[in-house]
Design a protein around this motif. Structure first.
Motif, PDB file in Angstrom:
ATOM      1  N   THR A 248      32.555  15.656  39.789  1.00  0.00           N
ATOM      2  CA  THR A 248      31.805  15.773  38.534  1.00  0.00           C
ATOM      3  C   THR A 248      30.535  16.579  38.778  1.00  0.00           C
ATOM      4  OG1 THR A 248      30.628  13.700  38.970  1.00  0.00           O
ATOM      5  CG2 THR A 248      32.645  13.562  37.642  1.00  0.00           C
ATOM      6  N   GLY A 249      29.889  16.950  37.696  1.00  0.00           N
ATOM      7  CA  GLY A 249      28.636  17.693  37.787  1.00  0.00           C
ATOM      8  C   GLY A 249      28.768  19.069  37.190  1.00  0.00           C
ATOM      9  N   ASN A 250      27.801  19.912  37.466  1.00  0.00           N
ATOM     10  CA  ASN A 250      27.816  21.279  36.961  1.00  0.00           C
ATOM     11  C   ASN A 250      29.074  22.015  37.425  1.00  0.00           C
ATOM     12  OD1 ASN A 250      25.250  20.711  36.014  1.00  0.00           O
ATOM     13  ND2 ASN A 250      24.206  21.815  37.639  1.00  0.00           N
ATOM     14  N   SER A 251      29.476  23.005  36.649  1.00  0.00           N
ATOM     15  CA  SER A 251      30.577  23.888  37.034  1.00  0.00           C
ATOM     16  C   SER A 251      30.122  25.328  36.881  1.00  0.00           C
ATOM     17  CB  SER A 251      31.822  23.620  36.168  1.00  0.00           C
ATOM     18  OG  SER A 251      32.350  22.341  36.420  1.00  0.00           O
ATOM     19  N   ALA A 252      30.936  26.259  37.383  1.00  0.00           N
ATOM     20  CA  ALA A 252      30.603  27.674  37.299  1.00  0.00           C
ATOM     21  C   ALA A 252      31.884  28.470  37.131  1.00  0.00           C
ATOM     22  CB  ALA A 252      29.863  28.131  38.560  1.00  0.00           C
ATOM     23  N   ILE A 253      31.746  29.667  36.575  1.00  0.00           N
ATOM     24  CA  ILE A 253      32.891  30.565  36.446  1.00  0.00           C
ATOM     25  C   ILE A 253      32.471  31.970  36.844  1.00  0.00           C
ATOM     26  CG2 ILE A 253      32.443  30.869  33.965  1.00  0.00           C
ATOM     27  CD1 ILE A 253      35.548  31.239  33.670  1.00  0.00           C
ATOM     28  N   ILE A 254      33.333  32.625  37.618  1.00  0.00           N
ATOM     29  CA  ILE A 254      33.094  33.991  38.065  1.00  0.00           C
ATOM     30  C   ILE A 254      34.344  34.797  37.750  1.00  0.00           C
ATOM     31  CG2 ILE A 254      33.820  33.351  40.423  1.00  0.00           C
ATOM     32  CD1 ILE A 254      31.921  35.542  41.466  1.00  0.00           C
ATOM     33  N   SER A 255      34.177  35.981  37.193  1.00  0.00           N
ATOM     34  CA  SER A 255      35.323  36.772  36.730  1.00  0.00           C
ATOM     35  C   SER A 255      35.140  38.242  37.058  1.00  0.00           C
ATOM     36  CB  SER A 255      35.500  36.612  35.215  1.00  0.00           C
ATOM     37  OG  SER A 255      35.728  35.274  34.861  1.00  0.00           O
ATOM     38  N   ALA A 256      36.062  38.763  37.855  1.00  0.00           N
ATOM     39  CA  ALA A 256      36.073  40.186  38.168  1.00  0.00           C
ATOM     40  C   ALA A 256      37.112  40.882  37.304  1.00  0.00           C
ATOM     41  CB  ALA A 256      36.393  40.407  39.645  1.00  0.00           C
TER      42      ALA A 256
ATOM     43  N   TRP B 184      26.549  43.129  43.380  1.00  0.00           N
ATOM     44  CA  TRP B 184      27.843  42.529  43.668  1.00  0.00           C
ATOM     45  C   TRP B 184      28.947  43.175  42.841  1.00  0.00           C
ATOM     46  CZ3 TRP B 184      29.623  39.794  47.563  1.00  0.00           C
ATOM     47  CH2 TRP B 184      28.717  39.123  48.389  1.00  0.00           C
ATOM     48  N   GLU B 185      28.610  43.634  41.649  1.00  0.00           N
ATOM     49  CA  GLU B 185      29.606  44.285  40.807  1.00  0.00           C
ATOM     50  C   GLU B 185      30.136  45.571  41.432  1.00  0.00           C
ATOM     51  OE1 GLU B 185      29.535  44.233  36.288  1.00  0.00           O
ATOM     52  OE2 GLU B 185      28.996  46.336  36.658  1.00  0.00           O
ATOM     53  N   ARG B 186      29.369  46.184  42.322  1.00  0.00           N
ATOM     54  CA  ARG B 186      29.825  47.406  42.992  1.00  0.00           C
ATOM     55  C   ARG B 186      30.928  47.146  44.008  1.00  0.00           C
ATOM     56  NH1 ARG B 186      28.155  51.412  39.671  1.00  0.00           N
ATOM     57  NH2 ARG B 186      25.886  51.528  39.485  1.00  0.00           N
ATOM     58  N   VAL B 187      31.128  45.873  44.364  1.00  0.00           N
ATOM     59  CA  VAL B 187      32.181  45.559  45.338  1.00  0.00           C
ATOM     60  C   VAL B 187      33.201  44.548  44.811  1.00  0.00           C
ATOM     61  CG1 VAL B 187      30.786  46.143  47.358  1.00  0.00           C
ATOM     62  CG2 VAL B 187      30.738  43.803  46.493  1.00  0.00           C
ATOM     63  N   VAL B 188      32.823  43.733  43.838  1.00  0.00           N
ATOM     64  CA  VAL B 188      33.730  42.721  43.294  1.00  0.00           C
ATOM     65  C   VAL B 188      33.972  43.016  41.814  1.00  0.00           C
ATOM     66  CG1 VAL B 188      34.181  40.259  42.984  1.00  0.00           C
ATOM     67  CG2 VAL B 188      32.886  41.027  44.961  1.00  0.00           C
ATOM     68  N   ALA B 189      34.857  43.962  41.563  1.00  0.00           N
ATOM     69  CA  ALA B 189      35.290  44.375  40.226  1.00  0.00           C
ATOM     70  C   ALA B 189      36.363  45.431  40.460  1.00  0.00           C
ATOM     71  CB  ALA B 189      34.129  44.940  39.410  1.00  0.00           C
ATOM     72  N   GLY B 190      37.029  45.871  39.405  1.00  0.00           N
ATOM     73  CA  GLY B 190      38.029  46.915  39.575  1.00  0.00           C
ATOM     74  C   GLY B 190      37.468  48.152  40.260  1.00  0.00           C
ATOM     75  N   PRO B 191      36.371  48.735  39.719  1.00  0.00           N
ATOM     76  CA  PRO B 191      35.752  49.870  40.414  1.00  0.00           C
ATOM     77  C   PRO B 191      35.260  49.512  41.810  1.00  0.00           C
ATOM     78  CG  PRO B 191      35.003  49.755  38.136  1.00  0.00           C
ATOM     79  CD  PRO B 191      35.758  48.486  38.408  1.00  0.00           C
ATOM     80  N   GLY B 192      34.907  48.237  42.020  1.00  0.00           N
ATOM     81  CA  GLY B 192      34.468  47.799  43.346  1.00  0.00           C
ATOM     82  C   GLY B 192      35.573  47.890  44.373  1.00  0.00           C
ATOM     83  N   LEU B 193      36.795  47.540  43.969  1.00  0.00           N
ATOM     84  CA  LEU B 193      37.940  47.685  44.871  1.00  0.00           C
ATOM     85  C   LEU B 193      38.127  49.148  45.254  1.00  0.00           C
ATOM     86  CD1 LEU B 193      40.460  46.643  46.337  1.00  0.00           C
ATOM     87  CD2 LEU B 193      41.691  46.775  44.155  1.00  0.00           C
ATOM     88  N   HIS B 194      37.946  50.036  44.294  1.00  0.00           N
ATOM     89  CA  HIS B 194      38.030  51.471  44.571  1.00  0.00           C
ATOM     90  C   HIS B 194      36.923  51.900  45.533  1.00  0.00           C
ATOM     91  CE1 HIS B 194      38.574  55.788  42.788  1.00  0.00           C
ATOM     92  NE2 HIS B 194      39.131  55.651  43.978  1.00  0.00           N
ATOM     93  N   ASN B 195      35.728  51.341  45.367  1.00  0.00           N
ATOM     94  CA  ASN B 195      34.618  51.647  46.276  1.00  0.00           C
ATOM     95  C   ASN B 195      34.931  51.206  47.708  1.00  0.00           C
ATOM     96  OD1 ASN B 195      33.013  52.731  44.225  1.00  0.00           O
ATOM     97  ND2 ASN B 195      31.962  50.802  43.820  1.00  0.00           N
ATOM     98  N   ILE B 196      35.500  50.009  47.846  1.00  0.00           N
ATOM     99  CA  ILE B 196      35.861  49.498  49.174  1.00  0.00           C
ATOM    100  C   ILE B 196      36.911  50.397  49.818  1.00  0.00           C
ATOM    101  CG2 ILE B 196      36.961  47.586  50.416  1.00  0.00           C
ATOM    102  CD1 ILE B 196      35.709  45.730  48.235  1.00  0.00           C
ATOM    103  N   TYR B 197      37.900  50.776  49.047  1.00  0.00           N
ATOM    104  CA  TYR B 197      38.953  51.675  49.530  1.00  0.00           C
ATOM    105  C   TYR B 197      38.341  52.986  50.028  1.00  0.00           C
ATOM    106  CZ  TYR B 197      42.748  55.097  49.229  1.00  0.00           C
ATOM    107  OH  TYR B 197      43.633  56.105  49.486  1.00  0.00           O
ATOM    108  N   GLY B 198      37.439  53.563  49.229  1.00  0.00           N
ATOM    109  CA  GLY B 198      36.798  54.819  49.619  1.00  0.00           C
ATOM    110  C   GLY B 198      36.014  54.683  50.909  1.00  0.00           C
ATOM    111  N   PHE B 199      35.334  53.556  51.078  1.00  0.00           N
ATOM    112  CA  PHE B 199      34.569  53.309  52.304  1.00  0.00           C
ATOM    113  C   PHE B 199      35.490  53.242  53.521  1.00  0.00           C
ATOM    114  CE2 PHE B 199      33.630  49.610  55.101  1.00  0.00           C
ATOM    115  CZ  PHE B 199      32.702  50.229  55.925  1.00  0.00           C
TER     116      PHE B 199
END
Length: 328
Positions: A126-134, A185-200
């Motif tokens: 129980t207690g607080n909850s959180a949601i994260i969405s890429a 964080w959005e530069r690495v954990v999002a659709g474009p972020g996956l592309h950034n990781i691939y490029g690196f």
């Protein structure tokens, strides 16, 4: 009759719902490509012309910070204004909230089959909850537990500064720092972020980009191509990019769990996680999630679930609008 909207950088989905036996019943739904329209008001006019039912309340979840009923969207050149939307619908009031806050509102409408469990966590947590969405971007929200119910609230945590946790991630940070003024964080954990990781990984000599892959990425959506080639094992480079993406996703999800003190659980939403569920269920996500030094036992006790229902934000925008209508 409630009009609900889920407004993202890529697509906008509108729907009509009504309450039936305490549950939301879907009556009509349509998806629009966001970039094809100058703003949300035009899309609402098109939808209501096609479905001319009398609307009693309206609620919209939008990707971007909402302040005093107004939002300048993050990944679109739109300004969304609740007063103008209400006037166009002939209503006194329209509800406008952040899209992740809408997802948080929608969680109670879901069934157990709408979730995939990554970590059971403590019994009767129980207690607080959180949601994260890429997805197109990275959204984050919290749910404050007041002792009787969860009360959702939005945030812009996805734009907080990326914090590398090992030498490889430090190299990734330096690579991205050469391209972006601020590495969030959005530069690495999002659709474009996956592309950034691939490029690196490609540019640092950690994998080869064959001609067929180059052509597929040029002709299609690069993050989708990378995901498909990584899941199938067809490209070792794409597989490595996907693994790094999943680890970073877990790391930031753990950060959010600590920030919100989410002893009630952390939910992973968005369009990407269900598509790569096979990798999410591997050990990389949860290993990164709990790897927070002295706080590891706290994180191990947090339930972690992937949201599989892609209407969660719509349901949440609808539920929030209905709540506002009852309160008014």
């Amino acid at each position: 009759m409630i009009l609900a909207g889920d407004i993202g950088g890529t697509k906008t989905r509108l729907a009509l719902y009504e309450r039936e036996s305490g549950r939301l019943k879907l009556l009509a739904e349509k998806t629009y490509k966001s970039a094809d329209h100058p703003g949300l008001e035009e899309i609402v006019r098109l939808f209501t012309a096609e479905h001319p039912q009398k609307v009693e309340a309206a609620g919209f979840g939008v990707a971007g910070p909402v302040r005093e009923g107004r939002c300048e969207t993050t990944n679109l050149v739109w300004v969304v204004d609740a007063k103008r939307l209400a006037a166009g619908l002939g209503l006194k009031h329209a509800t406008l909230i952040n899209d992740l806050e809408a997802n948080a509102w929608g969680l109670p409408e879901l069934a157990p089959s709408d979730f995939a469990i990554l970590n059971d966590g403590a019994a009767r947590a129980t207690g607080n909850s959180a949601i994260i969405s890429a997805g197109t971007g990275l959204g984050e929200a919290g749910l404050f537990w007041d002792g009787a119910r969860h009360r959702p609230f939005g945030s812009e945590g996805g734009h907080a500064s990326f914090a590398p946790s090992d030498d490889l991630e430090v190299e990734l940070y330096r690579y991205l720092r050469g391209r972006f003024e601020h590495v969030s964080w959005e530069r690495v954990v999002a659709g474009p972020g996956l592309h950034n990781i691939y490029g690196f990984l490609r540019d640092s000599g950690r994998g080869e980009e064959p001609e067929w892959l180059r052509q597929e990425m040029y002709a299609g959506d690069p993050p989708a191509v990378i995901s498909a080639a990584g899941l199938s094992g067809k490209s070792p480079l794409c597989s490595a990019a996907l693994d790094m993406f999943v680890s970073l996703y877990g790391s930031e999800a753990g950060n959010l769990g600590l920030t919100i003190m989410a002893t009630g659980g952390v939910y992973v939403g968005g369009g990407i996680a269900p598509k790569i569920l096979e990798r999410m269920r591997g050990d990389r996500f949860m290993r990164a999630f709990v790897s927070k030094g002295r706080m590891q036992p706290l994180l191990e006790a947090m339930p972690v679930r992937v949201v599989l229902n892609d209407r969660t934000a719509l349901l949440g925008a609808c539920r929030c609008a209905a709540d506002s209508l009852q309160a008014g």
